[in-house]
Design a protein around this motif. Structure first.
Motif, PDB file in Angstrom:
ATOM      1  N   ILE A 128      -3.102   0.715 -11.326  1.00 14.26           N
ATOM      2  CA  ILE A 128      -1.840   0.909 -10.608  1.00 14.26           C
ATOM      3  C   ILE A 128      -2.008   0.519  -9.146  1.00 14.26           C
ATOM      4  O   ILE A 128      -1.165  -0.187  -8.566  1.00 14.26           O
ATOM      5  CB  ILE A 128      -1.370   2.372 -10.731  1.00 14.26           C
ATOM      6  N   THR A 129      -3.108   0.966  -8.544  1.00 16.86           N
ATOM      7  CA  THR A 129      -3.391   0.603  -7.144  1.00 16.86           C
ATOM      8  C   THR A 129      -3.564  -0.903  -7.006  1.00 16.86           C
ATOM      9  O   THR A 129      -3.045  -1.519  -6.073  1.00 16.86           O
ATOM     10  CB  THR A 129      -4.655   1.322  -6.657  1.00 16.86           C
ATOM     11  N   LEU A 130      -4.288  -1.511  -7.941  1.00 20.49           N
ATOM     12  CA  LEU A 130      -4.494  -2.958  -7.910  1.00 20.49           C
ATOM     13  C   LEU A 130      -3.176  -3.697  -8.060  1.00 20.49           C
ATOM     14  O   LEU A 130      -2.934  -4.716  -7.378  1.00 20.49           O
ATOM     15  CB  LEU A 130      -5.465  -3.363  -9.026  1.00 20.49           C
ATOM     16  N   PHE A 131      -2.308  -3.209  -8.916  1.00 23.98           N
ATOM     17  CA  PHE A 131      -1.008  -3.848  -9.140  1.00 23.98           C
ATOM     18  C   PHE A 131      -0.186  -3.891  -7.854  1.00 23.98           C
ATOM     19  O   PHE A 131       0.325  -4.944  -7.455  1.00 23.98           O
ATOM     20  CB  PHE A 131      -0.254  -3.083 -10.232  1.00 23.98           C
ATOM     21  N   PHE A 132      -0.050  -2.747  -7.191  1.00 23.32           N
ATOM     22  CA  PHE A 132       0.724  -2.710  -5.959  1.00 23.32           C
ATOM     23  C   PHE A 132       0.063  -3.534  -4.856  1.00 23.32           C
ATOM     24  O   PHE A 132       0.751  -4.181  -4.055  1.00 23.32           O
ATOM     25  CB  PHE A 132       0.909  -1.270  -5.495  1.00 23.32           C
ATOM     26  N   SER A 133      -1.252  -3.536  -4.809  1.00 25.10           N
ATOM     27  CA  SER A 133      -1.959  -4.319  -3.791  1.00 25.10           C
ATOM     28  C   SER A 133      -1.710  -5.807  -3.978  1.00 25.10           C
ATOM     29  O   SER A 133      -1.446  -6.534  -3.013  1.00 25.10           O
ATOM     30  CB  SER A 133      -3.458  -4.021  -3.845  1.00 25.10           C
TER      31      SER A 133
END
Length: 323
Positions: free
Chosen positions: A298-303
């Protein structure tokens, strides 16, 4: 005046056309073996950063037991996650924390605007130092101090309310599910000593003084100057802050762990705390790895989304300048 025509051969004397291979050799200033100096750093980074992350993803498909043999169970941990009401409630709390954090930028913004209006450089330095000194305080100290302030019996907040004749407003701030999350968010009020203030103030400080002086001569008021000059100049810093806010909110958990432990009744539960509880209290390491892996992606997606839009914006700006 007569123009003397210069022969092409004479005009090109001294010009030597370089082949692409020669250009590559020129750009490579260091021999290839010089990069071997990075090998120890890459080994340390891989062992302490990439290996734990990769092993967490790997063991999320197992009934992970670090002390014995782990059984492969496929997507069972992720199926359990879909029915975990506490896990999804923690993301709801995370959304409130994110929106509250964005709204709290009004205070560092106001402080930076007031500070930049001081004409004395010495006064700016003194007040800037006073405003950012709280950044030097350890987070644990801040959490413990606010925990004492929130005490229902002899805490500073309730005692002050009683002395002012407002005892009816006193509450068990972090012990009541209705007020616990709000009390947690108010820790650090007025939230000036932090990165938002530094970025906003730096962006205003880098504006040439002539722009502000010209606006003042033209009779531009303070509010109008904020909307027409200050705010557009802070657009880049605002995008950086939003990116950092997304990442830091997804990793939020330290303050909640110290002050409330995710309670009461999971009112302040966040994903990071849910993972810790599952791993260290429940002993379900495989499920904790699945939660950790989900949060990682999820963090990677938003980043990736934020970086992509910033890159497209940069490319469009460069194309506009080149036209």
């Amino acid at each position: 005046m007569a123009v003397t025509e210069v022969p092409f051969e004479a005009a090109t004397v001294g010009y030597v056309e370089r082949s692409p291979k020669a250009n590559r050799r020129r750009r490579r200033r260091f021999p290839w073996y010089a990069y071997l100096a990075l090998a120890p750093l890459m080994v340390v980074l891989g062992w302490f950063a990439y290996y734990p992350a990769a092993s967490g993803i790997f063991f999320s498909f197992f009934d992970w037991n670090p002390a014995s043999v782990s059984e492969f169970i496929g997507l069972e941990n992720y199926a359990t996650m879909l029915d975990d009401k506490i896990w999804w409630k923690s993301f709801g709390n995370l959304g409130i924390i994110f929106l509250f954090g964005i709204a709290s930028w009004i205070f560092p913004l106001l402080a930076a605007e007031l500070l930049i209006t001081l004409r004395s450089a010495r006064a700016q330095y003194v007040f800037r130092t006073l405003l950012i000194i709280p950044m030097a305080f350890p987070g644990v100290v801040t959490a413990l101090v606010w925990s004492f302030m929130y005490q229902p019996n002899n805490g500073l907040i309730n005692t002050t309310l009683e002395n002012l004749g407002l005892g009816f407003l006193a509450s068990n701030w972090v012990g009541d599910p209705d007020t616990a999350l709000l009390a947690l968010l108010f820790i650090g009020f007025p939230w000036i000593a932090g990165l938002p203030f530094l970025l906003i103030y730096t962006s205003l400080q880098n504006v040439p003084p002539e722009i502000f002086e010209a606006a003042e001569i033209d009779g531009v008021g303070r509010i109008r100057r904020f909307w027409t000059i200050d705010l557009p100049l802070m657009a880049t810093q605002a995008k950086i802050l939003v990116f950092l806010a997304v990442v830091s909110t997804l990793q939020y958990g330290f303050m909640a762990f110290i002050v409330t432990g995710g309670g009461p009744d999971n009112a302040t539960m966040v994903p990071v705390l849910r993972m810790l509880n599952v791993a260290f209290q429940g002993g379900d390491w495989g499920y904790a790895a699945a939660l950790s892996t989900t949060l990682f992606f999820i963090t990677l997606f938003f980043s990736v989304i934020i970086v992509f839009f910033r890159r497209k914006k940069t490319e469009s700006t460069s194309d506009a300048k080149g036209m």
